[in-house]
Design a protein around this motif. Structure first.
Motif, short mmCIF file in Angstrom:
data_model
loop_
_atom_site.label_atom_id
_atom_site.label_comp_id
_atom_site.label_asym_id
_atom_site.label_seq_id
_atom_site.Cartn_x
_atom_site.Cartn_y
_atom_site.Cartn_z
N LEU A 165 8.51 13.96 -15.25
CA LEU A 165 7.72 15.03 -14.64
C LEU A 165 6.79 15.70 -15.67
O LEU A 165 5.65 16.05 -15.34
CB LEU A 165 8.63 16.05 -13.98
CG LEU A 165 9.32 15.54 -12.71
CD1 LEU A 165 10.43 16.48 -12.29
CD2 LEU A 165 8.32 15.33 -11.59
N VAL A 166 7.25 15.86 -16.89
CA VAL A 166 6.40 16.44 -17.94
C VAL A 166 5.23 15.50 -18.24
O VAL A 166 4.09 15.94 -18.37
CB VAL A 166 7.23 16.75 -19.21
CG1 VAL A 166 6.33 17.08 -20.39
CG2 VAL A 166 8.19 17.90 -18.93
N LYS A 167 5.50 14.20 -18.31
CA LYS A 167 4.44 13.22 -18.54
C LYS A 167 3.45 13.21 -17.37
O LYS A 167 2.24 13.11 -17.57
CB LYS A 167 5.02 11.81 -18.72
CG LYS A 167 5.62 11.58 -20.07
CD LYS A 167 6.14 10.15 -20.16
CE LYS A 167 6.82 9.91 -21.49
NZ LYS A 167 7.35 8.53 -21.56
N GLU A 168 3.99 13.32 -16.16
CA GLU A 168 3.14 13.32 -14.97
C GLU A 168 2.19 14.52 -14.99
O GLU A 168 1.00 14.39 -14.70
CB GLU A 168 4.02 13.36 -13.72
CG GLU A 168 3.28 13.13 -12.44
CD GLU A 168 4.22 13.03 -11.25
OE1 GLU A 168 3.77 13.35 -10.14
OE2 GLU A 168 5.40 12.65 -11.41
N GLU A 169 2.71 15.69 -15.36
CA GLU A 169 1.85 16.87 -15.42
C GLU A 169 0.77 16.70 -16.49
O GLU A 169 -0.38 17.06 -16.28
CB GLU A 169 2.65 18.14 -15.68
CG GLU A 169 1.77 19.37 -15.67
CD GLU A 169 2.51 20.68 -15.78
OE1 GLU A 169 1.82 21.68 -16.03
OE2 GLU A 169 3.73 20.72 -15.61
N ALA A 170 1.14 16.15 -17.63
CA ALA A 170 0.16 15.92 -18.70
C ALA A 170 -0.94 14.97 -18.22
O ALA A 170 -2.13 15.18 -18.50
CB ALA A 170 0.84 15.37 -19.94
N PHE A 171 -0.55 13.94 -17.48
CA PHE A 171 -1.52 13.00 -16.94
C PHE A 171 -2.48 13.72 -15.99
O PHE A 171 -3.70 13.55 -16.08
CB PHE A 171 -0.82 11.85 -16.20
CG PHE A 171 -1.76 11.01 -15.40
CD1 PHE A 171 -2.54 10.04 -16.00
CD2 PHE A 171 -1.88 11.20 -14.03
CE1 PHE A 171 -3.43 9.28 -15.26
CE2 PHE A 171 -2.77 10.44 -13.28
CZ PHE A 171 -3.54 9.47 -13.90
N TYR A 172 -1.93 14.51 -15.08
CA TYR A 172 -2.78 15.22 -14.12
C TYR A 172 -3.69 16.23 -14.81
O TYR A 172 -4.83 16.44 -14.40
CB TYR A 172 -1.94 15.91 -13.04
CG TYR A 172 -1.51 14.98 -11.94
CD1 TYR A 172 -2.45 14.36 -11.12
CD2 TYR A 172 -0.17 14.71 -11.71
CE1 TYR A 172 -2.07 13.49 -10.11
CE2 TYR A 172 0.23 13.85 -10.70
CZ TYR A 172 -0.72 13.25 -9.90
OH TYR A 172 -0.34 12.39 -8.90
N ARG A 173 -3.21 16.88 -15.86
CA ARG A 173 -4.05 17.82 -16.60
C ARG A 173 -5.24 17.09 -17.23
O ARG A 173 -6.37 17.57 -17.21
CB ARG A 173 -3.25 18.54 -17.67
CG ARG A 173 -2.18 19.43 -17.10
CD ARG A 173 -2.47 20.87 -17.39
NE ARG A 173 -1.44 21.68 -16.75
CZ ARG A 173 -1.68 22.51 -15.75
NH1 ARG A 173 -2.90 22.68 -15.32
NH2 ARG A 173 -0.71 23.20 -15.20
#
Length: 127
Positions: A17-25
């Protein structure tokens, strides 16, 4: 090979989930740059015939993409908060088991603690 422990599963969930948020940012930043560039090109065009005939439409679509990406963050942060909470519980359970003498992987527990800090830091950032 034994199945992954609940601690390992919770750790991987927070990591993902942390990686996913970084990707979306990162994706949001790219989209916002494209919108700014398109808006600047449209504003700078002195002769409308030199503009791409679809420039206004493309700008509208890119703006919509920015809005859709922004809409991802609230549910994503909620899932991250839930996963961080689950990870905290699993760490507490593992620590209690170690106090009681049950053997557990110290490496797995240390990794979980590190991922927990990462998840808490990600949640602490402003939206």
């Amino acid at each position: 090979m034994p199945p992954p422990s609940d601690l390992a599963i919770a750790t991987k969930a927070v990591e993902r989930l942390v990686k996913e948020e970084a990707f979306y940012r990162a994706e949001l930043a790219k989209q916002q740059d494209r919108v700014r560039q398109l808006a600047a090109e449209i504003a700078a065009a002195t002769d409308p015939s030199t503009l791409d005939s679809n420039a206004e439409y493309v700008l509208k679509q890119e703006s919509r993409a920015v809005d859709e990406t922004n809409a991802v963050f609230a549910p994503l942060r909620q899932r991250t908060a839930e996963s961080v909470s689950t990870l905290e519980e699993q760490i507490a359970i593992r620590e209690a088991d170690q106090v009681d003498g049950a053997a557990g992987s110290d490496d797995e527990l240390e990794k979980a603690r590190a991922v927990l800090r990462t998840g808490q830091t990600a949640l602490a950032k402003e939206i």
